[in-house]
Design a protein around this motif. Structure first.
Motif, short mmCIF file in Angstrom:
data_model
loop_
_atom_site.label_atom_id
_atom_site.label_comp_id
_atom_site.label_asym_id
_atom_site.label_seq_id
_atom_site.Cartn_x
_atom_site.Cartn_y
_atom_site.Cartn_z
N ASN B 148 5.21 50.30 37.90
CA ASN B 148 4.78 49.57 39.09
C ASN B 148 5.71 49.83 40.27
O ASN B 148 5.27 49.91 41.41
CB ASN B 148 4.73 48.07 38.80
CG ASN B 148 3.44 47.68 38.14
OD1 ASN B 148 2.48 48.43 38.19
ND2 ASN B 148 3.43 46.53 37.52
N PHE B 151 4.89 53.09 41.88
CA PHE B 151 3.61 52.97 42.58
C PHE B 151 3.78 52.21 43.90
O PHE B 151 3.34 52.65 44.96
CB PHE B 151 2.60 52.24 41.69
CG PHE B 151 1.22 52.23 42.26
CD1 PHE B 151 0.37 53.29 42.04
CD2 PHE B 151 0.77 51.16 43.00
CE1 PHE B 151 -0.91 53.29 42.57
CE2 PHE B 151 -0.49 51.15 43.55
CZ PHE B 151 -1.34 52.22 43.33
N PHE B 152 4.47 51.09 43.86
CA PHE B 152 4.62 50.29 45.08
C PHE B 152 5.57 50.95 46.08
O PHE B 152 5.45 50.72 47.28
CB PHE B 152 5.07 48.87 44.75
CG PHE B 152 3.98 48.05 44.14
CD1 PHE B 152 2.72 48.03 44.70
CD2 PHE B 152 4.19 47.33 42.99
CE1 PHE B 152 1.70 47.31 44.13
CE2 PHE B 152 3.17 46.60 42.41
CZ PHE B 152 1.93 46.59 42.98
N LEU B 155 3.38 53.08 47.84
CA LEU B 155 2.49 52.28 48.68
C LEU B 155 3.20 51.82 49.97
O LEU B 155 2.60 51.79 51.04
CB LEU B 155 2.03 51.07 47.87
CG LEU B 155 0.85 50.25 48.35
CD1 LEU B 155 0.11 49.70 47.15
CD2 LEU B 155 1.29 49.11 49.20
N PHE B 209 -1.13 48.73 33.22
CA PHE B 209 -0.67 49.13 34.55
C PHE B 209 -0.44 50.63 34.68
O PHE B 209 -0.59 51.16 35.78
CB PHE B 209 0.56 48.31 34.96
CG PHE B 209 0.16 46.97 35.48
CD1 PHE B 209 -0.28 46.81 36.79
CD2 PHE B 209 0.16 45.86 34.67
CE1 PHE B 209 -0.69 45.59 37.26
CE2 PHE B 209 -0.25 44.63 35.14
CZ PHE B 209 -0.67 44.50 36.44
N CYS B 213 -2.32 52.43 37.68
CA CYS B 213 -1.56 53.20 38.67
C CYS B 213 -2.05 54.64 38.73
O CYS B 213 -2.21 55.21 39.80
CB CYS B 213 -0.07 53.20 38.31
SG CYS B 213 0.72 51.63 38.60
N LEU B 216 -5.32 54.71 40.66
CA LEU B 216 -5.33 54.37 42.08
C LEU B 216 -4.33 55.17 42.90
O LEU B 216 -4.28 55.02 44.12
CB LEU B 216 -5.04 52.87 42.26
CG LEU B 216 -6.22 51.94 41.95
CD1 LEU B 216 -5.78 50.50 42.01
CD2 LEU B 216 -7.36 52.18 42.93
N VAL B 220 -3.74 55.77 47.22
CA VAL B 220 -2.56 55.38 47.98
C VAL B 220 -1.94 56.58 48.70
O VAL B 220 -1.53 56.50 49.85
CB VAL B 220 -1.53 54.70 47.04
CG1 VAL B 220 -0.19 54.59 47.71
CG2 VAL B 220 -2.03 53.35 46.66
#
Lengths: 238, 224
Positions: B148, B151-152, B155, B209, B213, B216, B220
């Motif tokens: 995560n 990924f963030f 993002l 997750f 991820c 998606l 992103v």
């Protein structure tokens, strides 16, 4: 927007006024908690709304992600709806938390306890704060896509959060929490309760609609500004 | 070039970059060490108490430390517009993401290898439960943090004050994972309860997750 206000505001206010009368003057006083229990007519509807509008936010975000390439104009509307639903969710969740704390202080003697339902509700609040922060920190066209992605993450996270916190708290049961006021409710309380749920639902829908229309206006103003800027560069070339 | 070779090429590049600069590793190591020492000052725990709180401190220290490294993982790609080149490359975007996750996973694992002995020394730890289960909890927890986090970080890459934003969106989503890591570690250290439920939950969280991820990431990466 004017039409929405002219139609929606009287309806929502009328239901809320009758609901207020019922809740404060008509509904019987609760036997053990006394007058304090009347906050329940505001706390529970707010909490219900805070659990309802995230679905709108998620549905609109998913729709945005699906159609943003094939139908960009419709996708803009979906994004406006997602934003409106998220902001209204945060308002209702904050009211739910605040009224819950007031009630908890009076009924349990404590403001807060890390019990399953309270903790998962707080997590919902945190997720929506981070969603709105992300929208604020990003600029330009990427805001909508990134926010929609985060909304999908939040939607998948919420059930996991709920389950994990329930497991956490069943291992260490907290003694203060009892079944909740809705286990067996006096029939005389029903009209007050139903009216307040309906009233706050109408109020929530009104807020979401107004916020949606405002966001649509802003999107259109942005598009016009972009168009004018493009045209002026064309003229200077000529 | 097939998928695995693309991942391997990206991973090799990341590992080589890190080997030459050692920015992320040094930063994370010293940061987590400081957190461990500071918590020790703040709580001044006895042996019984430290067994109760060590799981929480370990994971919070790792969470904070990994955020410092995760912030750098994509900004590295911004120099000389490498990221734009990556977006134009025909290789699948998820391969790039997967290699970044693997690289960060390796970095955090290295930190754990150094941190674990220090932790045992400073907090006088001895597991009462099944200590070998930590070999399962540590990688699973690290993966949950890193997948995560990576990924963030991607993002929040093109946002204003991205260093601020990453923890703000990562921590709320990671709450169930953090809960599972801390509870299973505490269960292993104290031996009072069974960590099985939490390990299973952590595995489920990882599977969900990682899939999400990977699905998606392209959205992103191309968000503009």
């Amino acid at each position: 927007m004017k039409r929405t206000l002219q139609v929606g505001l009287p309806i929502a206010l009328a239901i809320l006024a009758v609901g207020f009368y019922q809740a404060i003057f008509v509904a019987p006083t609760e036997a053990t908690m006394g007058e304090v229990q009347r906050i329940f007519y505001y706390h529970v509807p707010s909490a219900i709304m805070a659990l309802l509008f995230p679905y709108v936010n998620f549905a609109a975000s998913a729709a945005y992600l699906l159609i943003r390439r094939s139908n960009p104009l419709r996708a803009q509307a979906a994004d406006a709806l997602a934003l409106a639903a998220a902001e209204v969710t945060l308002v209702f969740a904050s009211i739910g938390l605040a009224t819950g704390m007031l009630w908890g202080r009076a009924a349990w003697g404590i403001w807060w306890t890390w019990d399953a339902r309270l903790t998962s509700f707080l997590m919902l609040w945190l997720l929506y704060v981070s969603y709105l922060l992300l929208r604020r920190f990003t600029a330009g066209g990427q805001t909508q896509t990134l926010a929609a992605v985060l909304s999908v993450f939040a939607a998948i996270d919420v059930p996991i959060v709920y389950m994990s916190i329930r497991w956490w708290r069943t291992q260490h049961p907290s003694p203060v929490f009892f079944g909740g006021p809705d286990t067996g409710i006096d029939p005389h309380m029903v009209p007050a309760f139903v009216l307040n749920v309906a009233g706050w639902f109408a109020w929530g829908v009104l807020l979401v609609t107004l916020r949606y229309q405002l966001q649509r206006k802003r999107q259109r103003a942005d598009q016009d500004a972009t168009l004018r800027a493009l045209e002026s560069t064309l003229q200077s070339v000529r | 070039m097939n998928y695995a070779r693309t991942v391997w090429a990206h991973l090799q590049k990341d590992l080589r970059l890190e080997w030459r600069s050692k920015d992320a590793l040094n930063g994370m190591l010293f940061f987590s060490l400081l957190v461990v020492v500071l918590f020790s000052f703040a709580f001044d725990p006895t042996m019984a108490v430290s067994r109760q709180i060590a799981g929480g401190i370990l994971w919070v220290a790792l969470l904070f430390a990994s955020v410092t490294a995760l912030n750098q993982t994509w900004t590295r790609e911004l120099r000389n517009r490498v990221l734009d080149a990556q977006r134009m490359a025909p290789s699948p975007a998820s391969a790039l993401f997967l290699s970044k996750v693997l690289a960060n996973f390796l970095f955090v694992t290295m930190i754990q290898v150094v941190l674990a002995p220090l932790f045992i020394i400073f907090y006088n730890l001895r597991a009462i439960g099944q200590g070998w289960l930590m070999l399962l909890v540590l990688p699973l927890g690290t993966l949950a943090l890193v997948v995560n986090g990576t990924f963030f970080a991607a993002l929040s890459l093109r946002t204003r004050n991205r260093e601020m934003l990453l923890p703000l969106i990562l921590f709320p989503v990671s709450v169930p994972a953090l809960l599972a890591m801390v509870q299973s570690t505490t269960a292993i250290l104290t031996g009072e309860s069974d960590p099985g439920l939490w390990i299973r939950m952590l595995s489920g969280y990882d599977i969900i997750f990682v899939t999400l991820c990977l699905l998606l990431f392209e959205t992103v990466l191309d968000a503009e």
